[in-house]
Design a protein around this motif. Structure first.
Motif, PDB file in Angstrom:
ATOM      1  N   ILE A  58       1.064  -0.860   0.007  1.00 32.31           N
ATOM      2  CA  ILE A  58       0.031   0.001   0.158  1.00 32.31           C
ATOM      3  C   ILE A  58       1.153   1.056  -0.167  1.00 32.31           C
ATOM      4  CG2 ILE A  58      -2.026  -1.524   1.030  1.00 32.31           C
ATOM      5  CD1 ILE A  58      -0.815   0.775   4.017  1.00 32.31           C
ATOM      6  N   VAL A  59       0.237   2.292  -0.555  1.00 28.30           N
ATOM      7  CA  VAL A  59       1.175   3.808  -0.339  1.00 28.30           C
ATOM      8  C   VAL A  59       0.429   4.661   0.765  1.00 28.30           C
ATOM      9  CG1 VAL A  59       1.405   5.795  -1.461  1.00 28.30           C
ATOM     10  CG2 VAL A  59       1.981   3.209  -2.784  1.00 28.30           C
ATOM     11  N   ASP A  60       0.622   5.044   1.878  1.00 27.55           N
ATOM     12  CA  ASP A  60       0.050   6.033   2.829  1.00 27.55           C
ATOM     13  C   ASP A  60      -0.345   7.253   1.950  1.00 27.55           C
ATOM     14  OD1 ASP A  60      -1.203   7.097   5.136  1.00 27.55           O
ATOM     15  OD2 ASP A  60      -0.193   7.100   6.030  1.00 27.55           O
ATOM     16  N   LEU A  61      -1.591   7.689   1.650  1.00 24.44           N
ATOM     17  CA  LEU A  61      -2.249   9.225   0.892  1.00 24.44           C
ATOM     18  C   LEU A  61      -2.584   9.723   1.986  1.00 24.44           C
ATOM     19  CD1 LEU A  61      -3.818   7.882  -2.470  1.00 24.44           C
ATOM     20  CD2 LEU A  61      -1.368   8.190  -1.954  1.00 24.44           C
ATOM     21  N   ASP A  62      -2.639   9.930   3.361  1.00 19.42           N
ATOM     22  CA  ASP A  62      -3.098  10.818   4.684  1.00 19.42           C
ATOM     23  C   ASP A  62      -4.901   9.898   4.750  1.00 19.42           C
ATOM     24  OD1 ASP A  62      -0.331  11.792   4.503  1.00 19.42           O
ATOM     25  OD2 ASP A  62      -1.023  14.074   3.514  1.00 19.42           O
ATOM     26  N   GLY A  63      -4.821   9.292   5.486  1.00 20.32           N
ATOM     27  CA  GLY A  63      -6.078   9.126   5.567  1.00 20.32           C
ATOM     28  C   GLY A  63      -7.153   7.371   5.106  1.00 20.32           C
ATOM     29  N   GLU A  64      -6.344   7.623   3.734  1.00 20.10           N
ATOM     30  CA  GLU A  64      -6.691   6.504   2.648  1.00 20.10           C
ATOM     31  C   GLU A  64      -5.042   5.820   2.435  1.00 20.10           C
ATOM     32  OE1 GLU A  64      -9.548   7.393  -0.071  1.00 20.10           O
ATOM     33  OE2 GLU A  64      -8.039   8.977  -0.975  1.00 20.10           O
ATOM     34  N   TYR A  65      -5.817   4.673   1.503  1.00 23.55           N
ATOM     35  CA  TYR A  65      -4.594   3.664   0.878  1.00 23.55           C
ATOM     36  C   TYR A  65      -4.157   3.481  -0.724  1.00 23.55           C
ATOM     37  CZ  TYR A  65      -3.243   3.842   6.467  1.00 23.55           C
ATOM     38  OH  TYR A  65      -3.165   3.909   7.190  1.00 23.55           O
ATOM     39  N   LEU A  66      -3.692   4.027  -1.099  1.00 26.59           N
ATOM     40  CA  LEU A  66      -3.518   3.063  -2.865  1.00 26.59           C
ATOM     41  C   LEU A  66      -3.061   2.022  -2.489  1.00 26.59           C
ATOM     42  CD1 LEU A  66      -3.370   3.323  -5.811  1.00 26.59           C
ATOM     43  CD2 LEU A  66      -0.965   4.685  -5.289  1.00 26.59           C
ATOM     44  N   VAL A  67      -3.970   1.046  -3.098  1.00 27.27           N
ATOM     45  CA  VAL A  67      -2.980  -0.260  -3.087  1.00 27.27           C
ATOM     46  C   VAL A  67      -2.653  -0.553  -4.891  1.00 27.27           C
ATOM     47  CG1 VAL A  67      -4.532  -2.492  -3.057  1.00 27.27           C
ATOM     48  CG2 VAL A  67      -5.056  -1.076  -1.658  1.00 27.27           C
ATOM     49  N   GLU A  68      -1.339  -0.869  -4.043  1.00 27.86           N
ATOM     50  CA  GLU A  68      -0.402  -1.300  -5.191  1.00 27.86           C
ATOM     51  C   GLU A  68      -0.586  -2.514  -6.385  1.00 27.86           C
ATOM     52  OE1 GLU A  68       3.732  -1.153  -4.866  1.00 27.86           O
ATOM     53  OE2 GLU A  68       3.763   0.624  -3.825  1.00 27.86           O
ATOM     54  N   GLU A  69      -1.602  -3.043  -6.118  1.00 23.84           N
ATOM     55  CA  GLU A  69      -2.313  -4.751  -6.540  1.00 23.84           C
ATOM     56  C   GLU A  69      -3.489  -4.119  -7.355  1.00 23.84           C
ATOM     57  OE1 GLU A  69      -2.276  -8.266  -8.406  1.00 23.84           O
ATOM     58  OE2 GLU A  69      -0.531  -7.191  -7.233  1.00 23.84           O
ATOM     59  N   ALA A  70      -3.447  -2.820  -7.151  1.00 26.43           N
ATOM     60  CA  ALA A  70      -4.962  -2.560  -7.616  1.00 26.43           C
ATOM     61  C   ALA A  70      -4.404  -0.760  -8.286  1.00 26.43           C
ATOM     62  CB  ALA A  70      -6.033  -1.860  -7.118  1.00 26.43           C
ATOM     63  N   ILE A  71      -3.206  -0.803  -8.899  1.00 26.81           N
ATOM     64  CA  ILE A  71      -2.823   0.734  -9.728  1.00 26.81           C
ATOM     65  C   ILE A  71      -3.622   0.948 -10.915  1.00 26.81           C
ATOM     66  CG2 ILE A  71      -0.927   1.722 -10.652  1.00 26.81           C
ATOM     67  CD1 ILE A  71       0.961   0.239  -8.484  1.00 26.81           C
ATOM     68  N   ASP A  72      -3.815  -0.841 -11.439  1.00 23.74           N
ATOM     69  CA  ASP A  72      -4.580  -0.208 -13.104  1.00 23.74           C
ATOM     70  C   ASP A  72      -6.116   0.308 -12.497  1.00 23.74           C
ATOM     71  OD1 ASP A  72      -2.450  -1.325 -14.224  1.00 23.74           O
ATOM     72  OD2 ASP A  72      -2.997  -3.130 -14.405  1.00 23.74           O
ATOM     73  N   GLU A  73      -6.777  -0.047 -11.020  1.00 27.57           N
ATOM     74  CA  GLU A  73      -7.825   0.585 -11.532  1.00 27.57           C
ATOM     75  C   GLU A  73      -7.204   2.035 -10.769  1.00 27.57           C
ATOM     76  OE1 GLU A  73     -11.180  -0.469  -8.063  1.00 27.57           O
ATOM     77  OE2 GLU A  73     -10.052  -1.710  -8.368  1.00 27.57           O
ATOM     78  N   TYR A  74      -7.001   2.309 -10.082  1.00 31.93           N
ATOM     79  CA  TYR A  74      -6.896   3.622  -9.813  1.00 31.93           C
ATOM     80  C   TYR A  74      -6.001   4.547 -11.121  1.00 31.93           C
ATOM     81  CZ  TYR A  74      -5.502   8.137  -6.941  1.00 31.93           C
ATOM     82  OH  TYR A  74      -5.394   8.525  -6.593  1.00 31.93           O
ATOM     83  N   ALA A  75      -5.638   3.694 -12.161  1.00 31.03           N
ATOM     84  CA  ALA A  75      -5.706   4.613 -12.812  1.00 31.03           C
ATOM     85  C   ALA A  75      -6.297   4.765 -13.589  1.00 31.03           C
ATOM     86  CB  ALA A  75      -4.231   4.043 -14.071  1.00 31.03           C
ATOM     87  N   ARG A  76      -7.301   4.443 -13.534  1.00 29.63           N
ATOM     88  CA  ARG A  76      -8.214   4.502 -14.594  1.00 29.63           C
ATOM     89  C   ARG A  76      -9.516   5.129 -13.754  1.00 29.63           C
ATOM     90  NH1 ARG A  76      -7.870  -1.371 -15.560  1.00 29.63           N
ATOM     91  NH2 ARG A  76     -10.015  -1.300 -13.154  1.00 29.63           N
ATOM     92  N   TYR A  77      -9.521   5.014 -12.797  1.00 32.77           N
ATOM     93  CA  TYR A  77      -9.743   6.248 -11.495  1.00 32.77           C
ATOM     94  C   TYR A  77      -9.463   7.907 -12.056  1.00 32.77           C
ATOM     95  CZ  TYR A  77     -10.664   9.609  -7.971  1.00 32.77           C
ATOM     96  OH  TYR A  77     -11.681  10.045  -7.208  1.00 32.77           O
ATOM     97  N   LEU A  78      -8.381   7.892 -11.955  1.00 30.92           N
ATOM     98  CA  LEU A  78      -7.539   9.020 -12.201  1.00 30.92           C
ATOM     99  C   LEU A  78      -8.185   9.645 -13.988  1.00 30.92           C
ATOM    100  CD1 LEU A  78      -4.203   8.821 -10.726  1.00 30.92           C
ATOM    101  CD2 LEU A  78      -5.270  10.153  -9.499  1.00 30.92           C
ATOM    102  N   ALA A  79      -7.518   8.946 -14.995  1.00 32.23           N
ATOM    103  CA  ALA A  79      -8.583   8.890 -16.485  1.00 32.23           C
ATOM    104  C   ALA A  79      -9.783   9.745 -16.481  1.00 32.23           C
ATOM    105  CB  ALA A  79      -8.621   7.876 -17.146  1.00 32.23           C
ATOM    106  N   GLU A  80     -10.697   8.855 -15.216  1.00 28.23           N
ATOM    107  CA  GLU A  80     -11.637   9.609 -15.844  1.00 28.23           C
ATOM    108  C   GLU A  80     -12.068  10.990 -14.809  1.00 28.23           C
ATOM    109  OE1 GLU A  80     -14.340   6.636 -13.062  1.00 28.23           O
ATOM    110  OE2 GLU A  80     -13.514   5.106 -14.254  1.00 28.23           O
ATOM    111  N   GLN A  81     -10.974  11.123 -13.955  1.00 29.23           N
ATOM    112  CA  GLN A  81     -11.486  11.779 -13.076  1.00 29.23           C
ATOM    113  C   GLN A  81     -10.703  13.596 -14.099  1.00 29.23           C
ATOM    114  OE1 GLN A  81     -12.783  12.764 -10.381  1.00 29.23           O
ATOM    115  NE2 GLN A  81     -13.528  10.914 -11.519  1.00 29.23           N
ATOM    116  N   ILE A  82      -9.522  13.272 -15.012  1.00 32.10           N
ATOM    117  CA  ILE A  82      -8.886  14.435 -15.921  1.00 32.10           C
ATOM    118  C   ILE A  82      -9.252  14.540 -17.231  1.00 32.10           C
ATOM    119  CG2 ILE A  82      -7.282  14.690 -14.572  1.00 32.10           C
ATOM    120  CD1 ILE A  82      -5.680  12.999 -16.367  1.00 32.10           C
TER     121      ILE A  82
END
Length: 372
Positions: free
Chosen positions: A202-226
């Protein structure tokens, strides 16, 4: 007391079978009846004892444990161990651990002891055996050791383990602190979270954590936001950007909204690549070595410019050219006048695309598609 020696070959086979059913352990006090019955019902030679007393059993096992050619280890008085991991087809330990970690992300040594019905004195030895073979990974947190699934066990288990469990619990690639505590569910939660962070789960993001195994899912989330902001950049640039400029736009838009790139430096490149690739798919982009274009709107822009050049050229000429190369040559000045960007490379890219489309239009409309 028997006058004949114990048949150690038979006793070894009996104990090996019993140990395999008991995760490698032989507890003579608890299993002496089982050992005695199996031994006395086996095919024993005439020169060996056909019955087995408790004292003979203990003595024989102690002697066998001292023999380097017999794979029986004495842990303490009355407790022996036969390595169960090298036996082909024996999946007892794998099955129990898979079921256990399918329910719990992290377990205590006491949980392991209870699951495998071991004596209290044997859990440390057994946990070391599991850890040495990478069936579990030890997490030292505070004054206690905790255990999670190891890489060797994960090869035998589908969708089980720290990374898989965290990925399932994540939403958009992240997990809230309270949710992570619930998943861990042991006393030393803070220590375990630090372990997960240190080991790259995981990566600590202050109060929540990025799950490194789910990087692709988070990248999709970032793409949707921008996505809208990136699309606007293409609209302002005739739907084509230099590759480096496109990547910088993606990076800047993420930085404007999130601090993840500065906090997750170890996976910064993976996040940027994943977000970029998702945007390429979502926006219908064509990414080449030097340029990135929004395919459909760029083709519309090129079509519009090419038709405008053709219309203007026809209006200027009293006599239309007789060959396709002449049509292209007469339009050179029109191509050179195209300026859609402050960037020379972009203007050149657009001009070349317009010229190619113009040539195709002339061929289709003036020569019926028959010109060379």
């Amino acid at each position: 007391m028997t006058l004949l020696p114990v048949d150690t070959d038979v006793l070894e086979d009996v104990c090996r079978d019993i140990a395999q059913d008991n995760y490698g352990f032989i507890y003579v006090s608890d299993q002496k009846s089982e050992i005695k019955s199996a031994y006395e019902s086996a095919n024993i030679g005439l020169v060996n004892a056909r019955s087995l007393s408790s004292s003979d059993m203990r003595k024989a096992l102690t002697v066998m444990a001292a023999d380097e050619f017999i794979d029986i280890e004495q842990l303490r008085d009355g407790v022996f161990y036969v390595d169960p991991f090298g036996v082909k087809g024996n999946m007892n330990i794998t099955r129990e651990l898979t079921n256990l970690f399918g329910q719990r992300l992290v377990v205590t040594g006491e949980t392991l002891r209870s699951r495998f019905s071991l004596a209290i004195d044997d859990i440390e030895f057994f946990a070391d055996e599991l850890a040495d073979r990478n069936y579990v990974r030890r997490i030292t947190a505070g004054k206690r050791d905790y255990y999670t699934i190891g890489p060797q066990l994960k090869e035998h288990a589908d969708d089980v383990g720290l990374d898989s469990r965290l990925e399932r619990e994540a939403s958009n690639g992240k997990i809230a602190h309270s949710d992570l505590e619930s998943v861990i569910d042991v006393d030393a939660t803070a220590d375990v979270i630090r372990y997960l962070d240190r080991e790259g789960y995981i990566v600590d993001l202050d109060g929540e954590y990025l799950v490194e195994e789910a990087i692709d899912e988070y990248a999709r989330y970032l793409a949707e936001q921008i996505e809208d902001a990136v699309e606007a950049e293409f609209e302002e640039s005739s739907y084509v950007l230099r590759t480096g400029e496109f990547e910088k736009v993606v990076e800047n838009e993420i930085d404007n909204r999130f601090d993840v790139l500065s906090k997750a430096r170890s996976i910064r490149g993976d996040l940027l690549d994943g977000t970029r690739d998702t945007l390429i798919d979502r926006l219908g982009l064509k990414a080449e070595q030097e340029m990135v274009e929004a395919i459909e709107p760029f083709e519309a822009v090129v079509e519009d410019h090419a038709r405008r050049v053709l219309i203007d050229l026809k209006a200027e000429q009293d006599q239309l050219p007789g060959t396709l190369p002449e049509w292209v040559e007469l339009a050179e000045d029109h191509f050179e006048e195209l300026h859609v960007s402050d960037t020379t490379d972009v203007n050149k890219y657009v001009r070349n695309a317009v010229q190619d489309r113009y040539r195709a239009l002339v061929n289709e409309e003036e020569f019926g598609g028959m010109a060379a």
